[in-house]
Design an enzyme around this catalytic site. Sequence first.
Site, PDB file in Angstrom:
ATOM      1  CB  THR A 196      -0.872  -0.020   1.273  1.00  0.00           C
ATOM      2  OG1 THR A 196      -1.818  -1.065   1.124  1.00  0.00           O
ATOM      3  CG2 THR A 196      -1.593   1.297   1.513  1.00  0.00           C
ATOM      4  CB  ILE A 225     -14.489  -0.865   1.786  1.00  0.00           C
ATOM      5  CG1 ILE A 225     -15.282  -0.937   0.465  1.00  0.00           C
ATOM      6  CG2 ILE A 225     -13.831   0.505   1.938  1.00  0.00           C
ATOM      7  CD1 ILE A 225     -16.484  -0.007   0.411  1.00  0.00           C
ATOM      8  CG  ASP A 227      -6.799   0.986   6.701  1.00  0.00           C
ATOM      9  OD1 ASP A 227      -6.708   0.039   5.886  1.00  0.00           O
ATOM     10  OD2 ASP A 227      -5.814   1.654   7.064  1.00  0.00           O
ATOM     11  N   GLY A 250      -6.265  -3.508   7.616  1.00  0.00           N
ATOM     12  CA  GLY A 250      -7.226  -2.405   7.609  1.00  0.00           C
ATOM     13  C   GLY A 250      -8.284  -2.508   8.684  1.00  0.00           C
TER      14      GLY A 250
END
Length: 329
Positions: A196, A225, A227, A250
Amino acid sequence: MRVSLAFSAALLLAAAVLVGRPDNAVAQDRSNKFTIVIHGGAGTISEAMPESAKAQYYSSLKKALAIGRDVLASGGTSMQAVEKVLRYFETDPKFNAGIGAVYTSARTHELDAAIMNGATLQCGAVAGVEHIAHPITLARLVMEKTPHILLAYQGADDFGGKMGLKWVPNSYFDTPERKSELEKWMKKIKEHDHGTVGCVCLDEYGNLAAGTSTGGLTGKMPGRIGDSPLVGDGTYANNQTCAVSGTGIGEQYMRYAVGFNINALMAYKGMTLKEAVHYIIHDVLKPGDGGVIAVDRKGDYAMDFNTTGMFRGVANSSGLFEVKIWKDK
Ligand code: ASP
């Protein structure tokens, strides 16, 4: 006539200064004009990695850092630097954003991104993007061109198409490396994949900005989905305190509202940036959860993690320019 022209010009200038001055602007320490911090993901990063691979990571991190440093050094804003750095990372297949994004369990890619302006608290985010080459730019456009903060799935892709952004087939994000990580994941060989990307900056105008872009976690359920696109979790910026971008599992970052809580510890408890980041990473999150990068309005910065490594770098107007992967020995 002369006088009235000069007077109008002065009025216009005053108006421009007022309009240009964000509500949240704070006095800035001019001795350190700008600071930029980047990350390229945290996780289990083996020090036994071949030298050639290490060299490639260091070179990419330096490239990304130089892109952002140059924007800030030439008077660009923190928002411009964040977007430009993340656009670069979204084209570098070594990182889990754009090309090189991890696969979902359905062998597709669903991309998340967010950007936040610490001067105005304006923010924009996208989740589950499947066809826009640069999710970070799409996030900025959500912020600038819609009354909303977060657009997801087809609505996000369609909005990107309408805005004229580069539209690509989902396979554009494919890489053989990420495919083999998914194969391992299917065989239950699970490790937290890294890659990321995030960027936080203080610019010479005293304004903070944060951005994060990701493919999420390997093997995630379609529709999950993380964080990164959630303001206050993986991404947060407020001129009164700090700008933060997180990377890691996340669900943990969401559970503990990591970005907002680092800001809150500074605002409500008077902690320094480093204290607040240290507390969240080492006393709130669990070992192995991930890391964050953060910068405050004085240009102080933090790059802290509870994993074996975090791809990261920092530069400022005093000439600091360094990239690292593992802990300082
Ligand atoms: N935080 C990201 C997510 O959970 C992944 C990561 O940072 O590696 O979607």
